[in-house]
Scaffold this active site. Structure first.
Site, PDB file in Angstrom:
ATOM      1  N   GLU A 149      40.235  74.327 104.389  1.00 38.70           N
ATOM      2  CA  GLU A 149      40.377  73.814 105.737  1.00 38.70           C
ATOM      3  C   GLU A 149      40.761  74.907 106.729  1.00 38.70           C
ATOM      4  O   GLU A 149      40.274  74.926 107.851  1.00 38.70           O
ATOM      5  CB  GLU A 149      41.456  72.726 105.740  1.00 38.70           C
ATOM      6  N   ASP A 150      41.614  75.819 106.314  1.00 37.17           N
ATOM      7  CA  ASP A 150      42.204  76.750 107.279  1.00 37.17           C
ATOM      8  C   ASP A 150      41.690  78.183 107.217  1.00 37.17           C
ATOM      9  O   ASP A 150      42.026  78.981 108.078  1.00 37.17           O
ATOM     10  CB  ASP A 150      43.740  76.793 107.090  1.00 37.17           C
TER      11      ASP A 150
END
Ligand code: MN
Length: 730
Positions: free
Chosen positions: A83-84
């Site tokens: 996600e990051d």
């Protein structure tokens, strides 16, 4: 190469893993650790600290407080990487294999669902359920993730704190409860409570704290004689004062409308037996009852009858020193594990190599979790908050979740049967179903499925659908397939029956039109001709007998003429249509010419027509495509003349169509609407016969041209329950 501070963290994590987990793959955890450090190296948390601290702490929760397995720990380290950071799921898959990739992917997707603030879409629940069912570790990581985020919530702006705290209370805590992760649930609730009702939280925390010493002293006093007696009985045990959870105290205060003092004046003690022998729990109960007076109505035996989430324990409330009430819980170590860590405890026993019974329990567990989507029962332990949550879930209660033998999830409406399931898999499977197994047992096809059922369809190439299936199929898919099949089958049989009838009637020179035949079959209690033909096909009716009877009747009564001359539906239509025209224009002639319509092809206004000059009967009007004039046309026969229908004022023609199908309420209305909504078509006349299941309608319409008529016909074919639409022809 790891920095010294990271090396230290890795060692800590590995140590915790070795302490709590049955099997630890050091290499796996080390590699996940290194990838996470590297991937997050440029990121910071809201607190200003390096981001890696977060996945690390989440992994620690998974290793220490949930203690599932090393795969979960590795996945926890990687849970925010996709996600990051720049690392995508394919890299994870390549480095760590499918299992970890699936877990990380599932955790990422769940974040997206939850981050949409409110779960309002059935689809999102579905995704959640799917990921959960695929691997319980996805949810475990989300709980640990949320727990660490809640522990560090103070670094976020106040509005965000409120939103996250509320979401934790609304969604994560109830879910954790369902998974039996009692400890995680309590902490999530207390942390959320702290942020949502800070004043009340602090009051309770302060109140508990100021009396802590007093309370500890009292518990000591209560425990001492118990400990002595248990030791004398050679029992191995642990005994502790049970910590109170602030949020539950708050809830009790609100629910019972009582001040803090009265709530926390209730003491609680827990005795955990270290020998895995359930009988010892009852022994302990007996001993305590000898020391302190029990209150019989407060005794609960959850050992013989566990709670639905597998919780087992004995509960007793006794009158302790100074006349104070003390609640005592008695359970074995294993019961305690399950009470605190729920599904994770079962996982542990599974990994531990324990055999079938515990694996089965894990299964039950997961099945039970699934059942929350099949909400109906509200047991006594449901808090108002959980009721709100059930309500949200209830929005989607009309779905059940069942599984194929391979474990694929199928979502069906509540009340669905094995036959719905079969068609859900594939229409071919549905059509050839001969039976079904639910959870390994053969069941009738009309058995209603329940969430969590595993369903296996037994098929045979020779099997054909049974007409009865329509009665208990409830999905649109299954019903549509079955109905279409029945319709086709019936249509075939009806056609065959009609063929038999026509052949025999012709042979017997019986001329009877459909209207009169219909009247006749009504007297024989057939609702319509279709059913009559079907009865002939099925040998329920002897066509010869009917023909005899009809021939006799026609001969005996004056009705011979009636039978032969009475105007059929078609003839009526033809007359109507012709009367609406102002006559025929015949080219190359002057004045009125005598003309008649040929019986062989019954031309209708709108048809392409030609005239045939007869001797004595004037001009016969045929359809251009009539077989009788075709050859003459081709030979350039002189007696053929060009004729045409007159232009009606609006340039419209009259056309007739016949519509048949299975009757249902509103069908006529739908048909009429379909016609008039198509280019504002005007309907000149309607005749409809509806008898029970069959619908038979004749419509006379004004149409511009053949294209217009065909358009209407196509449109009508799409009306539900209509099986046949055709232009009136002979
Ligand atoms: Mn996270």
């Amino acid at each position: 190469m790891l920095l010294a501070k990271h090396k230290k963290k890795l060692d800590d994590l590995l140590a915790v893993c070795h302490k709590n987990l049955h099997v630890v793959n050091d290499d796996l955890i080390t590699r996940a650790f290194e990838m996470s450090v590297e991937a997050h190296k440029h990121d910071l948390r809201s607190s200003g600290e390096p981001y890696f601290g977060h996945p690390f702490e989440v992994a620690m929760v998974v290793a220490k407080e949930i203690a599932l397995d090393d795969v979960s720990v590795a996945s926890a380290l990687l849970h925010d990487v996709v996600e990051d950071t720049d690392i995508d799921i394919d890299i994870i898959r390549k480095e760590f294999g499918d299992t970890i990739a699936e877990i990380v992917d599932g955790a990422t997707k769940i974040s997206n669902i939850f981050d949409s603030h409110e779960i309002t879409q059935a689809e999102n629940y579905r995704k959640l359920l799917l990921s959960m069912v695929n691997d319980i570790r996805v949810m475990i990581i989300k709980f640990a993730d949320r727990l660490h985020n809640m522990r560090t919530l103070e670094y976020l702006p106040p509005e965000k704190q409120q939103r996250i705290a509320k979401e934790t209370l609304d969604i994560y805590a109830p879910f954790a409860h369902r998974f039996g992760l009692a400890k995680i649930k309590w902490e999530l609730e207390d942390l959320a409570f702290k942020h949502i009702h800070r004043k009340e939280y602090e009051d309770i925390a302060h109140g508990l704290n100021s009396k802590r010493r007093e309370r500890e002293h009292y518990i000591r006093k209560f425990i001492v004689p118990v400990e002595t007696r248990l030791r004398q009985s050679n029992l191995k045990f642990e005994i502790e004062g049970r910590p109170k959870h602030l949020y539950s105290i708050y809830n009790k205060m609100v629910k019972r409308n009582k001040p803090l003092e009265e709530i926390y004046d209730m003491f609680a003690v827990r005795i955990i037996l270290l020998t895995p022998d359930n009988n010892e729990c009852f022994t302990v109960y007996g001993i305590i009852s000898e020391i302190y007076k029990p209150i019989p109505e407060r005794f609960k035996n959850y050992i013989s009858i566990p709670k639905k989430n597998g919780y087992q324990s004995l509960h007793t409330t006794v009158v302790g020193p100074e006349g104070k009430m003390v609640e005592v819980q008695i359970r074995t170590r294993q019961m305690h594990e399950i009470a605190e860590r729920g599904v994770a405890a079962h996982w542990y026993y599974k990994e531990n190599g324990s055999q079938a019974p515990l694996d089965k329990e894990l299964e039950n567990w997961i099945n039970w979790v699934r059942e929350m989507f099949d909400q109906k029962q509200a047991d006594e332990s449901v808090s108002p908050k959980e009721l709100i949550e059930s309500f949200k879930l209830n929005l989607y209660q009309d779905e059940i979740y069942v599984f194929t033998p391979k474990g694929d999830l199928k979502i069906l409406p509540k009340g669905a049967t094995a036959i719905d399931f079969a068609f859900e898999i594939h229409s071919d499977v549905g059509f050839h179903t001969i039976g079904a197994k639910v959870n390994g047992r053969i069941v009738p096809l009309n058995t209603i499925l329940r969430s969590g059922d595993q369903v296996e369809v037994i098929t045979s190439k020779k099997q054909k659908p049974n007409f009865d299936w329509e009665k208990f199929a409830i999905t649109h898919k299954a019903k549509a397939h079955i109905r279409r099949y029945i319709k086709e089958e019936e249509r075939k049989l009806i056609d065959e029956g009609k063929e038999i009838w026509d052949k025999k009637a012709k042979k017997a020179k019986l001329h009877i039109n459909d209207d009169d035949l219909t009247k006749y079959v009504h007297t024989k209690r057939y609702d319509n001709l279709q059913l009559f033909y079907l009865a002939i096909k099925n040998d329920e009716v002897d066509a010869d007998v009917v023909i005899n009877e009809l021939t006799d009747t026609s001969l005996r009564s004056e009705g011979v003429a009636k039978v032969e001359d009475s105007t059929s539906m078609f003839n009526k239509f033809v007359d109507t249509a012709r009367n609406l025209t102002t006559g025929i224009s015949i080219f190359g002639t002057k004045g009125d010419m005598l003309y008649t319509y040929a019986k062989c092809c019954s031309p209708i206004p709108g048809d392409d027509i030609v005239g045939y000059v007869t001797t004595g009967e004037g001009i016969k009007i045929h359809r251009k495509n009539c077989r009788n004039v075709q050859s003459m046309l081709n030979n350039g026969e002189e007696r053929i003349v060009r004729v045409s229908w007159p232009d009606s004022g609006a340039g419209d023609f009259i056309a007739g169509i016949r519509i048949s199908g299975t009757d249902r309420s509103g069908l006529l209305n739908d048909v009429t609407n379909a016609i008039s909504n198509f280019n504002n078509t005007n309907i000149r006349g309607v005749t409809v016969n509806t008898k029970d299941s069959f619908f038979d309608g004749q419509f006379i319409l004004y149409v511009k041209d053949i294209a217009h008529l065909n358009g209407i016909i196509e449109r009508l074919k799409r009306v539900k329950n209509i099986s046949k639409v055709e232009r009136f022809d002979e």
